[in-house]
Scaffold this motif. Structure first.
Motif, PDB file in Angstrom:
ATOM      1  N   SER A  68      56.776   3.400 -36.867  1.00 43.00           N
ATOM      2  CA  SER A  68      57.826   1.025 -36.402  1.00 43.00           C
ATOM      3  C   SER A  68      57.228   0.309 -37.042  1.00 43.00           C
ATOM      4  CB  SER A  68      56.115   1.281 -35.137  1.00 43.00           C
ATOM      5  OG  SER A  68      54.970   1.473 -35.486  1.00 43.00           O
ATOM      6  N   ASN A  69      57.376  -1.264 -36.395  1.00 37.95           N
ATOM      7  CA  ASN A  69      57.423  -1.660 -37.466  1.00 37.95           C
ATOM      8  C   ASN A  69      56.484  -3.114 -36.796  1.00 37.95           C
ATOM      9  OD1 ASN A  69      58.272  -4.985 -38.733  1.00 37.95           O
ATOM     10  ND2 ASN A  69      60.146  -4.215 -38.760  1.00 37.95           N
ATOM     11  N   PRO A  70      54.971  -2.894 -37.274  1.00 44.82           N
ATOM     12  CA  PRO A  70      54.185  -3.502 -36.462  1.00 44.82           C
ATOM     13  C   PRO A  70      54.693  -5.581 -36.634  1.00 44.82           C
ATOM     14  CG  PRO A  70      53.331  -2.570 -38.027  1.00 44.82           C
ATOM     15  CD  PRO A  70      54.616  -1.964 -38.063  1.00 44.82           C
ATOM     16  N   LEU A  71      54.834  -5.830 -37.394  1.00 42.38           N
ATOM     17  CA  LEU A  71      54.825  -7.441 -37.421  1.00 42.38           C
ATOM     18  C   LEU A  71      56.166  -7.893 -36.454  1.00 42.38           C
ATOM     19  CD1 LEU A  71      54.282  -8.468 -40.704  1.00 42.38           C
ATOM     20  CD2 LEU A  71      52.474  -8.617 -39.002  1.00 42.38           C
ATOM     21  N   GLU A  72      57.041  -6.881 -36.314  1.00 46.78           N
ATOM     22  CA  GLU A  72      58.151  -6.911 -35.128  1.00 46.78           C
ATOM     23  C   GLU A  72      58.185  -6.989 -34.045  1.00 46.78           C
ATOM     24  OE1 GLU A  72      60.454  -9.018 -36.336  1.00 46.78           O
ATOM     25  OE2 GLU A  72      61.518  -9.237 -38.372  1.00 46.78           O
TER      26      GLU A  72
ATOM     27  N   PHE B 228      57.218 -19.681 -40.211  1.00 47.17           N
ATOM     28  CA  PHE B 228      58.441 -20.440 -39.220  1.00 47.17           C
ATOM     29  C   PHE B 228      59.456 -18.730 -39.990  1.00 47.17           C
ATOM     30  CE2 PHE B 228      57.732 -24.977 -41.279  1.00 47.17           C
ATOM     31  CZ  PHE B 228      56.707 -24.540 -40.571  1.00 47.17           C
ATOM     32  N   ARG B 229      58.621 -18.092 -39.665  1.00 47.18           N
ATOM     33  CA  ARG B 229      59.678 -16.919 -39.765  1.00 47.18           C
ATOM     34  C   ARG B 229      61.101 -16.974 -39.227  1.00 47.18           C
ATOM     35  NH1 ARG B 229      58.129 -11.508 -38.839  1.00 47.18           N
ATOM     36  NH2 ARG B 229      59.210  -9.545 -40.639  1.00 47.18           N
ATOM     37  N   SER B 230      60.968 -17.091 -38.550  1.00 47.73           N
ATOM     38  CA  SER B 230      62.309 -17.125 -36.347  1.00 47.73           C
ATOM     39  C   SER B 230      63.282 -17.781 -37.370  1.00 47.73           C
ATOM     40  CB  SER B 230      61.942 -17.423 -35.082  1.00 47.73           C
ATOM     41  OG  SER B 230      61.163 -18.118 -35.689  1.00 47.73           O
ATOM     42  N   LEU B 231      63.237 -19.393 -38.101  1.00 43.58           N
ATOM     43  CA  LEU B 231      64.307 -19.755 -38.680  1.00 43.58           C
ATOM     44  C   LEU B 231      64.298 -19.533 -39.589  1.00 43.58           C
ATOM     45  CD1 LEU B 231      62.511 -23.959 -39.447  1.00 43.58           C
ATOM     46  CD2 LEU B 231      63.935 -22.669 -37.163  1.00 43.58           C
ATOM     47  N   LEU B 232      64.201 -18.541 -40.407  1.00 41.62           N
ATOM     48  CA  LEU B 232      65.100 -17.218 -41.543  1.00 41.62           C
ATOM     49  C   LEU B 232      65.585 -16.755 -40.459  1.00 41.62           C
ATOM     50  CD1 LEU B 232      62.314 -15.855 -44.443  1.00 41.62           C
ATOM     51  CD2 LEU B 232      64.358 -17.682 -44.411  1.00 41.62           C
ATOM     52  N   ARG B 233      66.047 -16.618 -39.787  1.00 37.78           N
ATOM     53  CA  ARG B 233      66.869 -15.829 -38.743  1.00 37.78           C
ATOM     54  C   ARG B 233      68.530 -16.601 -38.320  1.00 37.78           C
ATOM     55  NH1 ARG B 233      64.153 -10.983 -38.019  1.00 37.78           N
ATOM     56  NH2 ARG B 233      62.284 -11.495 -37.018  1.00 37.78           N
TER      57      ARG B 233
ATOM     58  N   THR C   3      76.505 -15.527 -41.873  1.00 39.95           N
ATOM     59  CA  THR C   3      75.876 -15.667 -43.074  1.00 39.95           C
ATOM     60  C   THR C   3      74.344 -16.296 -43.534  1.00 39.95           C
ATOM     61  OG1 THR C   3      77.369 -17.188 -43.706  1.00 39.95           O
ATOM     62  CG2 THR C   3      78.181 -15.834 -45.261  1.00 39.95           C
ATOM     63  N   SER C   4      73.665 -15.897 -43.986  1.00 41.96           N
ATOM     64  CA  SER C   4      72.784 -16.054 -43.450  1.00 41.96           C
ATOM     65  C   SER C   4      72.632 -18.106 -44.335  1.00 41.96           C
ATOM     66  CB  SER C   4      71.406 -16.374 -44.625  1.00 41.96           C
ATOM     67  OG  SER C   4      70.989 -16.633 -45.504  1.00 41.96           O
ATOM     68  N   ALA C   5      71.624 -18.496 -43.307  1.00 39.78           N
ATOM     69  CA  ALA C   5      72.015 -20.094 -42.884  1.00 39.78           C
ATOM     70  C   ALA C   5      70.439 -21.060 -43.670  1.00 39.78           C
ATOM     71  CB  ALA C   5      72.207 -20.415 -42.409  1.00 39.78           C
ATOM     72  N   PRO C   6      70.041 -20.267 -44.521  1.00 40.95           N
ATOM     73  CA  PRO C   6      67.958 -20.558 -45.068  1.00 40.95           C
ATOM     74  C   PRO C   6      67.841 -21.808 -45.221  1.00 40.95           C
ATOM     75  CG  PRO C   6      69.256 -19.821 -46.733  1.00 40.95           C
ATOM     76  CD  PRO C   6      70.837 -20.043 -46.402  1.00 40.95           C
ATOM     77  N   TRP C   7      69.228 -22.999 -45.218  1.00 41.31           N
ATOM     78  CA  TRP C   7      68.726 -24.326 -44.813  1.00 41.31           C
ATOM     79  C   TRP C   7      67.233 -24.936 -44.301  1.00 41.31           C
ATOM     80  CZ3 TRP C   7      67.946 -26.583 -50.164  1.00 41.31           C
ATOM     81  CH2 TRP C   7      68.531 -26.082 -50.461  1.00 41.31           C
ATOM     82  N   LEU C   8      68.026 -24.663 -43.414  1.00 40.79           N
ATOM     83  CA  LEU C   8      66.949 -25.491 -41.567  1.00 40.79           C
ATOM     84  C   LEU C   8      65.334 -24.825 -42.485  1.00 40.79           C
ATOM     85  CD1 LEU C   8      66.624 -26.409 -39.427  1.00 40.79           C
ATOM     86  CD2 LEU C   8      67.160 -24.606 -38.025  1.00 40.79           C
ATOM     87  N   TRP C   9      65.147 -23.411 -42.366  1.00 41.21           N
ATOM     88  CA  TRP C   9      63.856 -22.902 -42.948  1.00 41.21           C
ATOM     89  C   TRP C   9      63.511 -24.033 -44.075  1.00 41.21           C
ATOM     90  CZ3 TRP C   9      62.581 -20.199 -46.975  1.00 41.21           C
ATOM     91  CH2 TRP C   9      61.062 -20.209 -47.010  1.00 41.21           C
ATOM     92  N   ILE C  10      64.265 -24.135 -45.336  1.00 36.27           N
ATOM     93  CA  ILE C  10      63.477 -24.605 -46.327  1.00 36.27           C
ATOM     94  C   ILE C  10      63.250 -26.106 -45.475  1.00 36.27           C
ATOM     95  CG2 ILE C  10      64.266 -25.251 -49.139  1.00 36.27           C
ATOM     96  CD1 ILE C  10      66.181 -23.110 -48.406  1.00 36.27           C
TER      97      ILE C  10
ATOM     98  N   PRO D  74      55.291 -17.402 -24.981  1.00 37.03           N
ATOM     99  CA  PRO D  74      54.432 -15.976 -24.073  1.00 37.03           C
ATOM    100  C   PRO D  74      55.600 -14.862 -25.257  1.00 37.03           C
ATOM    101  CG  PRO D  74      55.275 -17.404 -22.684  1.00 37.03           C
ATOM    102  CD  PRO D  74      55.388 -17.927 -23.706  1.00 37.03           C
ATOM    103  N   THR D  75      56.759 -15.841 -25.458  1.00 35.21           N
ATOM    104  CA  THR D  75      57.476 -13.946 -26.050  1.00 35.21           C
ATOM    105  C   THR D  75      57.242 -13.656 -27.516  1.00 35.21           C
ATOM    106  OG1 THR D  75      59.231 -16.041 -26.911  1.00 35.21           O
ATOM    107  CG2 THR D  75      59.375 -14.448 -24.764  1.00 35.21           C
ATOM    108  N   ARG D  76      56.108 -14.887 -28.215  1.00 35.46           N
ATOM    109  CA  ARG D  76      55.746 -14.510 -29.214  1.00 35.46           C
ATOM    110  C   ARG D  76      54.133 -13.989 -28.805  1.00 35.46           C
ATOM    111  NH1 ARG D  76      58.641 -14.169 -33.713  1.00 35.46           N
ATOM    112  NH2 ARG D  76      60.560 -13.887 -32.031  1.00 35.46           N
ATOM    113  N   ASN D  77      53.647 -14.573 -28.366  1.00 33.56           N
ATOM    114  CA  ASN D  77      51.483 -13.785 -28.547  1.00 33.56           C
ATOM    115  C   ASN D  77      51.346 -13.160 -27.631  1.00 33.56           C
ATOM    116  OD1 ASN D  77      51.548 -15.183 -26.072  1.00 33.56           O
ATOM    117  ND2 ASN D  77      50.975 -16.913 -26.258  1.00 33.56           N
ATOM    118  N   MET D  78      52.105 -12.377 -27.327  1.00 34.23           N
ATOM    119  CA  MET D  78      51.594 -10.957 -26.732  1.00 34.23           C
ATOM    120  C   MET D  78      52.100  -9.470 -27.269  1.00 34.23           C
ATOM    121  SD  MET D  78      53.664 -11.331 -22.775  1.00 34.23           S
ATOM    122  CE  MET D  78      52.442 -12.711 -21.529  1.00 34.23           C
TER     123      MET D  78
END
Ligand code: HEM
Lengths: 331, 124
Positions: free
Chosen positions: A76-80, A99-104, A119-126, A284-288
């Motif tokens: 299983s993937n406990p962090l996801e 801000f892991r979700s921005l990496l998506r 393609t990945s667009a990491p600039w917003l995250w950076i 709630p979609t993240r902290n549960m």
């Protein structure tokens, strides 16, 4: 239009703040308004968060994007897909701190006029990471003005941040990253037509406000210098509730411009999108934890419902059922 | 059902952290003022108009001129000549590093590199 209004508002507020340098005005811009802003900021934050705290959260609605914990031999993937409180806290921590979700963030492109490629667009995250982390470090570094004697960790940060030793006074890495991050976040909204279309004054105003604070701060340190000892007397006087007219008068217009924009920021914070600072913890979609299947969740508002189970039903209608040839369980 | 208790705990933690300057200063006592700055004596003046805010730049410029460009010509202010130097200039009038430099720098937590080469006052 949204852009210009926000820019003009921040410019006007800055000019208004520089009035604090006029004789006698230090008491208003250096004492009354800062306390008022702190009061509004803290009171507003409490009000905002308590209004959220009263909202019921009955459903388990975590969003997941990894294998959930099930049989022991299925990885299983406990962090996801956190299955208990601890792993949910882990996922939240990564979200809040990095801000892991921005990496998506992805970008869809058509190449060769027929193939759709993501393609990945990491600039917003950076950009977001540069801005938020620099902001935090700048705030902590400012404690050298608000606390006396200065705590060692502030001095440590100050040294590490100035390790390039460029210029005099040395320029801090975070000052540059803060301004560069903000400039990118602003340019991003302005450059893309889609983003410009959905951007409101409430998106531009905070960006300009932070830019105004950052630029005036840069200006104070690297351009027109201030009497930093008087500034510290004003600042530490605010922390300790003791005020000095001479210091208030000596602090200078530019300092008051900087301080006033900070006051505006504090007072604006709880009533704007900036309260995502508190809101992110309450998503709630993240902290549960995703225990939807492994744990039985009972609706907390269940009340005893009047039911009519089958055996009672049969008791009631047995004769009629027999008459109609319907099979019954008890004769 | 809601998460009120947890949320209140989080809110209190944030508020305590955000008000750090207040309780830190109150805990340390209201000893918030620097020791009095060294004031110029009667009839004397600094070579700069606004030394408090800008002295570091002048010192840096002098450093570049004297050390890097070899231009040691003295400056003249109000008919009086001064060396472009920390030790032979500033510290000729302002006798001690402790009184003249350190009070403010320590108060404002400004760390300098001057004293890595220069001697401050006697016995330093
Ligand atoms: C949201 C809060 C604030 C932000 C984002 C901010 C940002 C900045 C930045 C980016 C600088 C440039 C130098 C550096 O990075 O240290 C600066 C300098 C400065 N800020 Fe702020 N500031 C804030 C709050 C304050 C407050 C509350 C005060 C006064 C009590 C203040 C007083 C100053 C002064 C005096 C300088 C010049 C420092 C120096 O010469 O070393 N700032 N600020």
């Amino acid at each position: 239009m949204n852009v210009l209004i926000s820019l003009a508002a921040v410019g006007g507020l800055f000019l208004l703040g520089t009035l604090g340098g006029a004789p006698g005005m230090g008491w208003i811009f250096g004492v009354v308004l800062p306390y008022l802003a702190v009061g509004i900021g803290i009171g507003g934050l409490i009000w905002r968060v308590m209004s959220w705290a009263n909202v019921p959260v009955p459903f388990r609605i975590p969003t997941t994007c990894g294998q959930q914990k099930s049989l022991p031999w299925i990885k299983s993937n406990p962090l996801e897909n956190p299955h208990n409180g601890l792993t949910a806290v882990g996922r939240m921590a990564l979200e809040v701190l990095f801000f892991r979700s921005l990496l998506r963030n992805t970008k869809a492109e058509v190449i060769d006029q027929r193939r759709l490629v993501y393609t990945s667009a990491p600039w917003l995250w950076i950009g977001a990471m540069a801005f938020h982390w620099s902001f935090l470090i700048i705030l902590v570094r400012h404690l050298r003005l608000l606390a006396n004697p200065v705590p060692w960790c502030v001095t440590f940060l100050q040294r590490a941040d100035g390790f390039l030793e460029i210029g005099l006074p040395v320029i801090y890495v975070t000052t540059v990253l803060f301004l560069a991050g903000l400039a990118y976040l602003l340019a991003r909204r302005l450059a893309s037509p889609q983003l410009r279309y959905i951007s409101l004054a409430g998106d531009y105003f905070p960006l300009f406000l932070f830019l105004g604070i950052g630029i005036s701060g840069f200006w104070l340190r690297h351009w027109t210098k201030t009497d930093i000892v008087s500034v510290k007397q004003v600042a530490v006087g605010l922390s300790g509730f003791s005020f000095d007219s001479d210091a208030l008068a000596a602090a200078g217009s530019l300092f008051y411009g900087h301080l006033f924009l900070v006051c505006v920021l504090l007072a604006y914070f709880p009533f704007s999108k900036l309260s995502h600072f508190a809101g992110v913890f309450l998503s709630p979609t993240r902290n549960m934890a995703n225990s939807n299947r492994s744990v039985r969740h009972v609706n907390p508002w269940d009340y005893p419902v009047k039911v009519h189970p089958y055996d009672e039903y049969e008791d009631e209608f047995r004769e009629k059922m027999k008459g109609a040839g319907v099979p019954v369980e008890k004769e | 059902m809601n998460d009120k208790p947890k949320i209140i705990v989080g809110l209190v933690v944030v508020l305590v952290a955000a008000t750090f300057p207040f309780w830190y200063t109150l805990a340390k006592g209201r000893d918030v003022l620097p020791e009095d700055r060294e004031r110029p004596s009667e009839g004397s003046r600094c070579v700069m108009d606004d030394p408090v805010a800008n002295h570091m730049q002048v010192l840096n410029t002098w450093r570049d001129e004297v050390v890097r460009e070899g231009d040691t010509e003295q400056i003249k202010v109000d008919g009086k000549k001064y060396h472009k130097s920390l030790t032979d200039g500033c510290l000729q009038c302002h006798s001690s590093r402790e009184d003249h430099c350190d009070r403010c720098h320590e108060y404002a937590n400004v760390e300098l590199t001057c004293w890595e080469c220069h001697l401050g006052s006697k016995g330093d």
